[in-house]
Design a protein around this motif. Structure first.
Motif, PDB file in Angstrom:
ATOM      1  N   ARG A   1       0.834  -1.199   0.000  1.00  0.00           N
ATOM      2  CA  ARG A   1       0.000   0.000   0.000  1.00  0.00           C
ATOM      3  C   ARG A   1       0.868   1.247   0.000  1.00  0.00           C
ATOM      4  N   TRP A   2       1.928   1.221   0.756  1.00  0.00           N
ATOM      5  CA  TRP A   2       2.878   2.336   0.813  1.00  0.00           C
ATOM      6  C   TRP A   2       3.482   2.589  -0.567  1.00  0.00           C
ATOM      7  N   ILE A   3       3.937   1.538  -1.211  1.00  0.00           N
ATOM      8  CA  ILE A   3       4.509   1.666  -2.554  1.00  0.00           C
ATOM      9  C   ILE A   3       3.458   2.188  -3.533  1.00  0.00           C
ATOM     10  N   GLU A   4       2.261   1.627  -3.451  1.00  0.00           N
ATOM     11  CA  GLU A   4       1.178   2.004  -4.365  1.00  0.00           C
ATOM     12  C   GLU A   4       0.848   3.487  -4.271  1.00  0.00           C
ATOM     13  N   LEU A   5       0.857   4.027  -3.066  1.00  0.00           N
ATOM     14  CA  LEU A   5       0.480   5.424  -2.864  1.00  0.00           C
ATOM     15  C   LEU A   5       1.642   6.385  -3.135  1.00  0.00           C
ATOM     16  N   MET A   6       2.839   5.994  -2.737  1.00  0.00           N
ATOM     17  CA  MET A   6       3.971   6.921  -2.789  1.00  0.00           C
ATOM     18  C   MET A   6       4.669   6.961  -4.142  1.00  0.00           C
ATOM     19  N   LEU A   7       4.712   5.847  -4.849  1.00  0.00           N
ATOM     20  CA  LEU A   7       5.440   5.801  -6.119  1.00  0.00           C
ATOM     21  C   LEU A   7       4.941   6.835  -7.127  1.00  0.00           C
ATOM     22  N   PRO A   8       3.631   6.953  -7.354  1.00  0.00           N
ATOM     23  CA  PRO A   8       3.158   7.976  -8.301  1.00  0.00           C
ATOM     24  C   PRO A   8       3.535   9.391  -7.870  1.00  0.00           C
ATOM     25  N   ARG A   9       3.524   9.634  -6.566  1.00  0.00           N
ATOM     26  CA  ARG A   9       3.871  10.962  -6.063  1.00  0.00           C
ATOM     27  C   ARG A   9       5.340  11.283  -6.354  1.00  0.00           C
ATOM     28  N   ILE A  10       6.205  10.317  -6.131  1.00  0.00           N
ATOM     29  CA  ILE A  10       7.628  10.531  -6.389  1.00  0.00           C
ATOM     30  C   ILE A  10       7.865  10.782  -7.874  1.00  0.00           C
ATOM     31  N   LEU A  11       7.206  10.009  -8.714  1.00  0.00           N
ATOM     32  CA  LEU A  11       7.358  10.188 -10.162  1.00  0.00           C
ATOM     33  C   LEU A  11       6.864  11.561 -10.600  1.00  0.00           C
ATOM     34  N   ARG A  12       5.745  12.016 -10.041  1.00  0.00           N
ATOM     35  CA  ARG A  12       5.227  13.354 -10.384  1.00  0.00           C
ATOM     36  C   ARG A  12       6.217  14.434  -9.985  1.00  0.00           C
ATOM     37  N   GLU A  13       6.778  14.291  -8.799  1.00  0.00           N
ATOM     38  CA  GLU A  13       7.706  15.318  -8.321  1.00  0.00           C
ATOM     39  C   GLU A  13       9.012  15.296  -9.110  1.00  0.00           C
ATOM     40  N   SER A  14       9.427  14.117  -9.549  1.00  0.00           N
ATOM     41  CA  SER A  14      10.625  14.035 -10.382  1.00  0.00           C
ATOM     42  C   SER A  14      10.380  14.719 -11.734  1.00  0.00           C
ATOM     43  N   SER A  15       9.180  14.535 -12.271  1.00  0.00           N
ATOM     44  CA  SER A  15       8.819  15.218 -13.521  1.00  0.00           C
ATOM     45  C   SER A  15       8.784  16.728 -13.324  1.00  0.00           C
ATOM     46  N   ALA A  16       8.245  17.160 -12.179  1.00  0.00           N
ATOM     47  CA  ALA A  16       8.216  18.587 -11.881  1.00  0.00           C
ATOM     48  C   ALA A  16       9.635  19.135 -11.749  1.00  0.00           C
ATOM     49  N   SER A  17      10.516  18.329 -11.170  1.00  0.00           N
ATOM     50  CA  SER A  17      11.915  18.713 -11.046  1.00  0.00           C
ATOM     51  C   SER A  17      12.552  18.882 -12.425  1.00  0.00           C
ATOM     52  N   SER A  18      12.195  18.006 -13.351  1.00  0.00           N
ATOM     53  CA  SER A  18      12.704  18.113 -14.731  1.00  0.00           C
ATOM     54  C   SER A  18      12.229  19.405 -15.390  1.00  0.00           C
ATOM     55  N   ARG A  19      10.952  19.719 -15.212  1.00  0.00           N
ATOM     56  CA  ARG A  19      10.406  20.937 -15.829  1.00  0.00           C
ATOM     57  C   ARG A  19      11.047  22.187 -15.233  1.00  0.00           C
ATOM     58  N   LEU A  20      11.260  22.174 -13.932  1.00  0.00           N
ATOM     59  CA  LEU A  20      11.902  23.317 -13.290  1.00  0.00           C
ATOM     60  C   LEU A  20      13.332  23.483 -13.790  1.00  0.00           C
ATOM     61  N   ALA A  21      14.014  22.375 -13.998  1.00  0.00           N
ATOM     62  CA  ALA A  21      15.382  22.434 -14.517  1.00  0.00           C
ATOM     63  C   ALA A  21      15.415  23.001 -15.930  1.00  0.00           C
ATOM     64  N   ALA A  22      14.451  22.597 -16.763  1.00  0.00           N
ATOM     65  CA  ALA A  22      14.388  23.120 -18.127  1.00  0.00           C
ATOM     66  C   ALA A  22      14.113  24.626 -18.105  1.00  0.00           C
TER      67      ALA A  22
END
Length: 272
Positions: free
Chosen positions: A48-69
């Motif tokens: 359950r922890w993985i199921e809930l947290m994994l999408p959040r981490i991926l979203r934030e990593s994508s946001a980090s990419s956009r901020l870097a660009a």
């Protein structure tokens, strides 16, 4: 021109701090959920922890990419306004499989190995419980550090990949906080990393897989370099001098010697 250089340095520092802050917030969320909701003896809570947290981490990593660009595009226009057009594009960092595996390894798997060792030590119940609590706290800390690294992998991948294809970029420089750990100081000591360079296996500072070496909880960022007079690049000269002074020997000895010198630098400076 000097004002433009200083503005670039301020922009870079603000960017590094924002990336580190956002990563730390997500890391705290994931680690706190693990500490409060996960019972390692109950695999369902882990899933359950993985199921809930994994999408959040991926979203934030994508946001980090956009901020870097966004940072890369703003910085380029500021530093070389007359250069030919070029656009930084977001580049993905860690993928779902990498993140999930990392969370499992540093969290529940590491805890279970430690818990088995503790229980096999045949200690009294009070000491056993205290050690188990310490083991869980250590797992929580490692989870937070791992999440922070994966979130910022998007930003680092974006800067690294784009500066390599930018025809006017000289390369990149590692941007550290004011007093980084010895590992980050050691890597920052390289200064300008040229676009066409790869890590030299013979150099003890740059061993291991991957183009950009980072550790869990690392707060460093990368900055494209367009001139050798880059103000942020100038900061790394202190680290370079320290490596030349302390990074003696070969292989792991050089790293160990640098660490001893760097971590004892306050004492050493006081004696000079």
């Amino acid at each position: 021109i000097r004002d433009r250089v200083s503005e670039s340095a301020r922009l870079t520092d603000a960017y590094r701090q924002r990336q580190a802050r956002q990563a730390a917030l997500v890391a705290a969320l994931v680690a706190t959920y693990y500490r409060q909701r996960v019972e390692v003896a109950d695999p369902a809570t882990i899933e359950r922890w993985i199921e809930l947290m994994l999408p959040r981490i991926l979203r934030e990593s994508s946001a980090s990419s956009r901020l870097a660009a966004e940072f890369g595009n703003t910085l380029r226009k500021l530093e070389i306004p007359k250069a030919s057009a070029f656009t930084f594009e977001p580049i993905a960092g860690s993928n779902a499989e990498q993140i999930e595996r990392s969370l499992r390894v540093v969290g529940p798997e590491a805890y279970m190995r430690k818990a088995t060792q503790i229980r096999e030590a045949d200690l009294d119940p009070i000491e056993t419980q205290a050690l188990l609590a310490d083991a869980k706290a250590a797992a929580v800390k490692k989870i937070a550090g791992s999440v922070a690294r994966h979130v910022q992998s998007g930003s680092r991948s974006t800067i690294y990949a784009n500066q390599r294809r930018d025809p006017v970029s000289l390369g990149y420089v590692r941007v550290t906080k004011a007093n980084p750990c010895y590992f980050c100081a050691m890597l920052a000591s390289r200064g300008l990393v040229f676009s066409e360079d790869s890590f030299d296996a013979s150099d003890p500072r740059f061993t291991g897989a991957g183009e950009v070496k980072v550790h869990d909880s690392c707060a460093c960022a990368l900055k494209p370099v367009y001139t050798r007079k880059d103000e942020v690049l100038e900061r790394t000269k202190t680290f370079e001098e320290q490596w030349n002074e302390w990074g003696i020997g070969g292989g792991s000895d050089a790293i160990l010697n640098f660490r001893r010198g760097y971590e004892g630098r306050t004492h050493l400076v006081g004696k000079r």
